[in-house]
Design a protein around this motif. Structure first.
Motif, mmCIF file in Angstrom:
data_model
loop_
_atom_site.group_PDB
_atom_site.id
_atom_site.type_symbol
_atom_site.label_atom_id
_atom_site.label_comp_id
_atom_site.label_asym_id
_atom_site.label_seq_id
_atom_site.Cartn_x
_atom_site.Cartn_y
_atom_site.Cartn_z
ATOM 1 N N GLN A 247 -3.374 4.791 0.184
ATOM 2 C CA GLN A 247 -4.098 3.611 0.531
ATOM 3 C C GLN A 247 -4.084 3.199 2.032
ATOM 4 O OE1 GLN A 247 -1.855 1.368 -2.168
ATOM 5 N NE2 GLN A 247 -3.374 1.520 -3.805
ATOM 6 N N ARG A 248 -3.081 3.378 2.555
ATOM 7 C CA ARG A 248 -2.873 3.191 3.985
ATOM 8 C C ARG A 248 -4.006 4.086 4.744
ATOM 9 N NH1 ARG A 248 2.590 2.459 3.130
ATOM 10 N NH2 ARG A 248 3.102 4.610 4.013
ATOM 11 N N LEU B 295 -6.899 4.876 -5.138
ATOM 12 C CA LEU B 295 -7.690 4.474 -4.192
ATOM 13 C C LEU B 295 -9.070 3.993 -4.677
ATOM 14 C CD1 LEU B 295 -7.572 8.281 -2.958
ATOM 15 C CD2 LEU B 295 -6.443 6.079 -1.885
ATOM 16 N N ASP B 296 -9.530 2.553 -4.146
ATOM 17 C CA ASP B 296 -10.323 1.977 -4.492
ATOM 18 C C ASP B 296 -11.879 2.364 -3.967
ATOM 19 O OD1 ASP B 296 -9.236 0.829 -2.112
ATOM 20 O OD2 ASP B 296 -10.965 -0.654 -2.059
ATOM 21 N N GLN C 67 0.796 -1.265 0.041
ATOM 22 C CA GLN C 67 0.102 0.133 -0.020
ATOM 23 C C GLN C 67 0.933 1.499 -0.166
ATOM 24 O OE1 GLN C 67 -2.159 -0.675 3.606
ATOM 25 N NE2 GLN C 67 -4.127 -1.183 2.334
ATOM 26 N N ASN C 68 0.234 2.164 -0.731
ATOM 27 C CA ASN C 68 1.131 3.445 -0.671
ATOM 28 C C ASN C 68 0.481 4.354 0.605
ATOM 29 O OD1 ASN C 68 -1.133 4.841 -1.327
ATOM 30 N ND2 ASN C 68 -0.561 4.866 -3.469
#
Length: 213
Positions: A6-7, A106-107, A2-3
């Motif tokens: 994302q974290r 980003l999902d 994760q970047n």
């Protein structure tokens, strides 16, 4: 791996784990209402939807230092991508927000991603409409979006009502069920799209049955 963004998103989802909408039909109903809006406020509406929670729940929840830090990190990155002022709760269109989130890897919640993808296709097909017809085009797009949302909810709640005699998804059966409950899905009046158009719409999204030989 994760970047950092994302974290931050994962931290927010963990912090709001109890209020996240995991049930697919409920997800569809929540996101469908928001996708119909022309704009979202970046921090107070778009960010909670990205996390997967109702913006009203987000605003009413205590903001811990972890939530504030992760939220600020995401909001600043999204604002920069959208060329907006980071320290204001600027407005953004749903499709512009989707593009920014995707660019930052980003999902989105799956149901929200599907509805926005559908909305993008519908609006893209109407770009050649005249100005006088654009208002009606947007109303039609809303009704088509509602049909898709109803179909997604129907598949999850009552999959047996969506299948033909051979066990494959049937657009005809799904539309019949949706229009049978039209008052529930279209409380303000009959949908602008008819049965045939709704069947054609769903058929494009359903997996195809294998060719018979």
């Amino acid at each position: 791996m994760q970047n950092g963004l994302q974290r931050a998103l994962a931290d927010l989802r963990a912090s709001f784990a109890e209020s996240l909408v995991h049930d697919e039909p409920t997800q569809v109903l929540l996101f469908e209402a928001w996708v119909k809006r022309e704009q979202w406020r970046l921090r107070e509406e778009a960010l909670p939807l990205l996390v997967g929670t109702d913006p009203a729940v987000w605003q009413a929840s205590p903001q811990s230092p972890l939530v504030r830090e992760a939220g600020d990190r995401l909001a600043v990155a999204l604002a920069a991508r959208l060329q907006l002022e980071a320290d204001t709760d600027a407005h953004v269109t749903p499709l512009a927000f989707r593009a920014a989130a995707e660019a930052l890897m980003l999902d989105l919640p799956p149901a929200l991603a599907r509805l926005l993808d559908f909305l993008a296709r519908v609006l893209a097909s109407q770009q050649a409409d005249t100005a006088s017809a654009s208002a009606q085009g947007l109303a039609d797009a809303e009704d088509r979006l509602t049909v898709l949302g109803a179909a997604l909810a129907l598949v999850v709640r009552h999959p047996e009502r969506c299948l033909d005699e051979e066990g494959y998804y049937s657009a005809e059966r799904m539309v019949e069920e949706i229009f049978r409950q039209a008052v529930y899905w279209f409380p303000l009046g009959p949908p602008a799209c008819g049965v045939a158009e709704a069947v054609s719409l769903l058929a494009r999204w359903l997996p195809r049955a294998p060719e018979r030989t």
